[in-house]
Design a protein around this motif. Structure first.
Motif, PDB file in Angstrom:
ATOM      1  N   TYR A   1     -14.789  37.400 -11.226  1.00 43.67           N
ATOM      2  CA  TYR A   1     -15.036  36.489 -10.108  1.00 43.67           C
ATOM      3  C   TYR A   1     -16.167  35.511 -10.395  1.00 43.67           C
ATOM      4  O   TYR A   1     -16.049  34.310 -10.106  1.00 43.67           O
ATOM      5  CB  TYR A   1     -15.349  37.284  -8.841  1.00 43.67           C
ATOM      6  CG  TYR A   1     -15.602  36.400  -7.639  1.00 43.67           C
ATOM      7  CD1 TYR A   1     -14.550  35.764  -6.995  1.00 43.67           C
ATOM      8  CD2 TYR A   1     -16.908  36.179  -7.172  1.00 43.67           C
ATOM      9  CE1 TYR A   1     -14.772  34.943  -5.900  1.00 43.67           C
ATOM     10  CE2 TYR A   1     -17.143  35.355  -6.091  1.00 43.67           C
ATOM     11  CZ  TYR A   1     -16.071  34.738  -5.456  1.00 43.67           C
ATOM     12  OH  TYR A   1     -16.296  33.911  -4.375  1.00 43.67           O
ATOM     13  N   GLU A   2     -17.279  35.993 -10.955  1.00 39.60           N
ATOM     14  CA  GLU A   2     -18.415  35.107 -11.205  1.00 39.60           C
ATOM     15  C   GLU A   2     -18.032  33.956 -12.131  1.00 39.60           C
ATOM     16  O   GLU A   2     -18.412  32.799 -11.901  1.00 39.60           O
ATOM     17  CB  GLU A   2     -19.590  35.886 -11.819  1.00 39.60           C
ATOM     18  CG  GLU A   2     -20.309  36.794 -10.840  1.00 39.60           C
ATOM     19  CD  GLU A   2     -19.613  38.133 -10.672  1.00 39.60           C
ATOM     20  OE1 GLU A   2     -18.563  38.343 -11.357  1.00 39.60           O
ATOM     21  OE2 GLU A   2     -20.078  38.960  -9.875  1.00 39.60           O
TER      22      GLU A   2
ATOM     23  N   GLU B   1     -22.225  43.948   7.360  1.00 43.04           N
ATOM     24  CA  GLU B   1     -21.954  42.565   6.971  1.00 43.04           C
ATOM     25  C   GLU B   1     -20.622  42.484   6.224  1.00 43.04           C
ATOM     26  O   GLU B   1     -20.060  43.499   5.803  1.00 43.04           O
ATOM     27  CB  GLU B   1     -23.073  42.038   6.072  1.00 43.04           C
ATOM     28  CG  GLU B   1     -24.447  42.033   6.723  1.00 43.04           C
ATOM     29  CD  GLU B   1     -24.538  41.071   7.892  1.00 43.04           C
ATOM     30  OE1 GLU B   1     -23.833  40.036   7.857  1.00 43.04           O
ATOM     31  OE2 GLU B   1     -25.303  41.351   8.836  1.00 43.04           O
TER      32      GLU B   1
ATOM     33  N   THR C   1     -12.462  31.231   3.468  1.00 46.14           N
ATOM     34  CA  THR C   1     -13.599  31.440   2.572  1.00 46.14           C
ATOM     35  C   THR C   1     -13.193  31.235   1.119  1.00 46.14           C
ATOM     36  O   THR C   1     -13.903  30.582   0.335  1.00 46.14           O
ATOM     37  CB  THR C   1     -14.160  32.869   2.749  1.00 46.14           C
ATOM     38  OG1 THR C   1     -14.550  33.049   4.102  1.00 46.14           O
ATOM     39  CG2 THR C   1     -15.347  33.098   1.837  1.00 46.14           C
TER      40      THR C   1
ATOM     41  N   SER D   1     -19.963  46.061   4.376  1.00 45.73           N
ATOM     42  CA  SER D   1     -21.179  46.039   3.559  1.00 45.73           C
ATOM     43  C   SER D   1     -22.402  46.158   4.464  1.00 45.73           C
ATOM     44  O   SER D   1     -23.110  45.180   4.709  1.00 45.73           O
ATOM     45  CB  SER D   1     -21.249  44.749   2.736  1.00 45.73           C
ATOM     46  OG  SER D   1     -22.410  44.717   1.927  1.00 45.73           O
TER      47      SER D   1
ATOM     48  N   ASP E   1     -18.399  41.159  -0.109  1.00 44.90           N
ATOM     49  CA  ASP E   1     -18.341  40.049  -1.045  1.00 44.90           C
ATOM     50  C   ASP E   1     -16.893  39.809  -1.460  1.00 44.90           C
ATOM     51  O   ASP E   1     -16.081  40.742  -1.502  1.00 44.90           O
ATOM     52  CB  ASP E   1     -19.179  40.351  -2.290  1.00 44.90           C
ATOM     53  CG  ASP E   1     -20.671  40.396  -1.979  1.00 44.90           C
ATOM     54  OD1 ASP E   1     -21.072  39.770  -0.987  1.00 44.90           O
ATOM     55  OD2 ASP E   1     -21.407  41.062  -2.731  1.00 44.90           O
ATOM     56  N   ALA E   2     -16.573  38.567  -1.789  1.00 37.55           N
ATOM     57  CA  ALA E   2     -15.215  38.229  -2.208  1.00 37.55           C
ATOM     58  C   ALA E   2     -14.781  39.061  -3.407  1.00 37.55           C
ATOM     59  O   ALA E   2     -13.626  39.480  -3.506  1.00 37.55           O
ATOM     60  CB  ALA E   2     -15.125  36.741  -2.533  1.00 37.55           C
ATOM     61  N   LYS E   3     -15.716  39.340  -4.324  1.00 40.14           N
ATOM     62  CA  LYS E   3     -15.386  40.139  -5.508  1.00 40.14           C
ATOM     63  C   LYS E   3     -14.886  41.517  -5.123  1.00 40.14           C
ATOM     64  O   LYS E   3     -13.881  42.003  -5.654  1.00 40.14           O
ATOM     65  CB  LYS E   3     -16.622  40.262  -6.405  1.00 40.14           C
ATOM     66  CG  LYS E   3     -16.400  41.136  -7.628  1.00 40.14           C
ATOM     67  CD  LYS E   3     -17.628  41.159  -8.522  1.00 40.14           C
ATOM     68  CE  LYS E   3     -17.370  42.033  -9.750  1.00 40.14           C
ATOM     69  NZ  LYS E   3     -18.503  41.991 -10.696  1.00 40.14           N
TER      70      LYS E   3
END
Length: 573
Positions: free
Chosen positions: A402-403, A475, A336, A472, A478-480
């Motif tokens: 990260y963004e 799920e 990913t 999550s 998130d990568a962050k």
């Protein structure tokens, strides 16, 4: 004319040089193909040329390759799942889209099956090796891995779910053998290095380098597995910008790479059964402990280990736990992260190319660790602290920014930070967490302590798999958030290392065994050797007041008298 002292120094130098030139182990040497490390006996580096030093280090690397054959096979097979997962997704889409013809949960559980098998193997073989010996343990793990490896390549059934059941059973069997490889390889490597040092008391010996070069074969196995998959794809023309591989080509790729790995395992099993010898350090200490065990005062080894070394187990086990959250968590989501770097439309081949690059960067970290870990200015604890610090700093930056970092114009910075984290992971906790349990505990319980510590690490791997996949609301995280979790693990590892891990870089391991003998006889308060000197204790051990026993006045006078007699007549020594 030379003085007597100069003549003596020259004789020692010539003798040392003879050992250096002639100590070239044959294939049948006891330090080859085994669950233990090869060693090079080196004279003082100040007396050797650069070419001689390079030659000695090259031989040490070569023997590390043979001695670390088990770790090579472990990484080749276990990390292969991450490499072939994209192949499986394309080849068996029904196993990833909820189709009733294939059990999606079973395929997803392969990582957990793998980790559980490793944990059980670590705990059982840790005890087995301390009780029955390093040789029989190493041969057993090699045979188990060999059978399991062959079965993974041959996994098949008339329906897909049956095929994955077959594969899962084979993978569990293989992973069980891998679990035993961890405590056996590390303990044997340290013991064979210590044994060689005693045989050549005049020589300059490097224990940490021997052990870490054995472990570095894990990095080699990961790198070679990725490279072999790339070569197989290339051979079938699956190397373009589009996914033009047939189903037959993809199935041949994942089965053939496992079959090639099985060939390594066959050679490993045969080599160990024929050539591997028992650790002399283990034999000697086993004889002593058997004699002590007949005493009424002797206690249970494991309970005494927990009583006297629980704080060291905290240091080795918790450090390994948080490190494996980082290590296996990133392995799980490596595809990913790489797709963030190269784009979501990347092909299998393109993803593997970047995976190979990341594996190469990590491999450099293993070898830089090996060649610095014995330096007086580095040592084990400092290396682990440095590694954990940079894991904290680099992942914190990746998480907080990260963004911005994932934008196309900044992707080169993101790639640099991620690859730097791979380097400092190996040049730090991945090497040291494997080495430390082999040095911080006595020979009688060394494999058990290593097995417990390593099993704790694999619990961290299992925890990260569950957390990162379902953390999550069912799920994936998130990568962050994954980067932030890894940063927290880095700071926890740093604190635990500084508090609970001693640095025994320059201490002879026999001192720990001498103290252990007195512990078994309930006479620990009589011990006053190096194993309890402040230099070789953790901060916590110094805080709770572990220190050398005070000698009585009569004992002190006796020691002074003995030293004086030896000075007058060295033969008395």
């Amino acid at each position: 004319m030379m003085t007597d002292q100069q003549q003596q120094q020259q004789a020692v130098h010539e003798d040392s040089q003879y050992a250096y030139e002639n100590e070239r182990p044959a294939f049948g040497s006891e330090i080859n193909m085994g669950g233990g490390g090869g060693v090079i006996i080196q004279e003082n580096i100040d007396n050797r040329s650069l070419a001689q030093r390079a030659h000695a280090n090259a031989k040490l690397c070569g023997m590390g390759m043979l001695a670390g054959a088990g770790m090579f096979s472990e990484a080749y097979f276990l990390f292969a799942i991450g490499n072939v997962k994209n192949i499986w997704k394309q080849l068996y889409p029904e196993c990833y889209d909820g189709d009733a013809s294939c059990s999606e949960n079973l395929v997803s559980s392969l990582t957990y099956i793998e980790v559980i098998g490793v944990i059980i193997g670590m705990l059982t073989f840790g005890y087995f090796a301390d009780t029955f010996g390093r040789r029989i343990g190493s041969c057993s793990t090699a045979i188990i891995m060999c059978v399991g490896g062959i079965l993974t390549a041959a996994s098949d059934a008339s329906y897909l779910t049956g095929q994955w059941i077959f594969f899962a059973v084979a993978l569990f069997f293989f992973s069980y053998g891998v679990g035993g490889e961890y405590p056996l390889a590390s303990a044997s490597a340290a013991e064979r290095a210590e044994e060689a040092k005693k045989r050549h008391s005049y020589a300059h010996h490097i224990r940490g380098k021997s052990v870490v070069l054995t472990f570095a074969m894990q990095g080699v196995g990961n790198f070679v597995n990725t490279l072999i998959i790339i070569f197989i794809l290339l051979g079938q023309g699956c190397d373009g910008a589009s996914e033009d591989c047939s189903d037959r080509s993809l199935e041949l790729t994942w089965r053939l790479q496992y079959a090639i790995g099985a060939l390594f395992l066959v050679a490993l099993a045969i080599g160990r059964v024929i050539f591997l010898k028992e650790s002399k350090v283990w034999q000697t200490n086993r004889t002593k402990s058997d004699e002590i065990a007949s005493s009424a005062k002797s206690g249970n080894h494991r309970s005494l280990m927990f009583k006297h070394y629980w704080h060291r187990l905290v240091g080795t086990a918790v450090g390994w736990f948080v490190w494996d959250i980082v290590f296996y968590g990133n392995k799980l989501f490596q595809g990913t992260i790489i797709k963030v770097i190269i784009g979501s439309d990347a092909t299998i081949y393109q993803t593997l190319e970047y995976t190979l690059l990341n594996s190469g960067v990590a491999l450099v970290g293993y070898y830089v660790a090996a060649f610095t870990i014995d330096k007086p200015w580095m040592g084990r604890r400092r290396l682990q602290t440095i590694g954990f610090f940079w894991i904290f700093a680099l992942f914190l930056i990746c998480g907080c920014a990260y963004e911005d970092l994932s934008k196309p114009e900044n992707i080169s910075w993101f790639q640099a930070l991620y690859y730097l984290s791979s380097f400092f992971g190996q040049f730090g906790p991945n090497s040291t967490t494997w080495l430390l349990p082999s040095e911080l505990f006595p020979t009688d319980v060394r494999s058990q302590a290593h097995g417990i510590s390593a099993a704790s690490g694999k619990l961290g791997a299992l925890f990260s798999s569950l957390l990162f996949t379902y953390g999550s609301g069912g799920e994936a995280l998130d990568a962050k958030i994954i980067f932030i979790v890894c940063a927290v693990c880095g700071i926890v590892g740093l604190v635990v290392t500084e508090l609970f891990v001693p640095d025994v870089t320059s201490m002879d391991l026999s001192h720990a065994d001498e103290r252990w003998e007195l512990i078994l006889e309930d006479r620990e308060n009589e011990y006053s050797g190096d194993a309890v000197n402040a230099e070789y204790l953790s901060r916590f051990e110094r805080m709770i007041g572990i220190k050398p026993a005070l000698k009585s006045a009569s004992k002190a006078r006796e020691d002074v008298s003995k030293a004086s007699s030896i000075e007058k007549n060295p033969a008395l020594a």
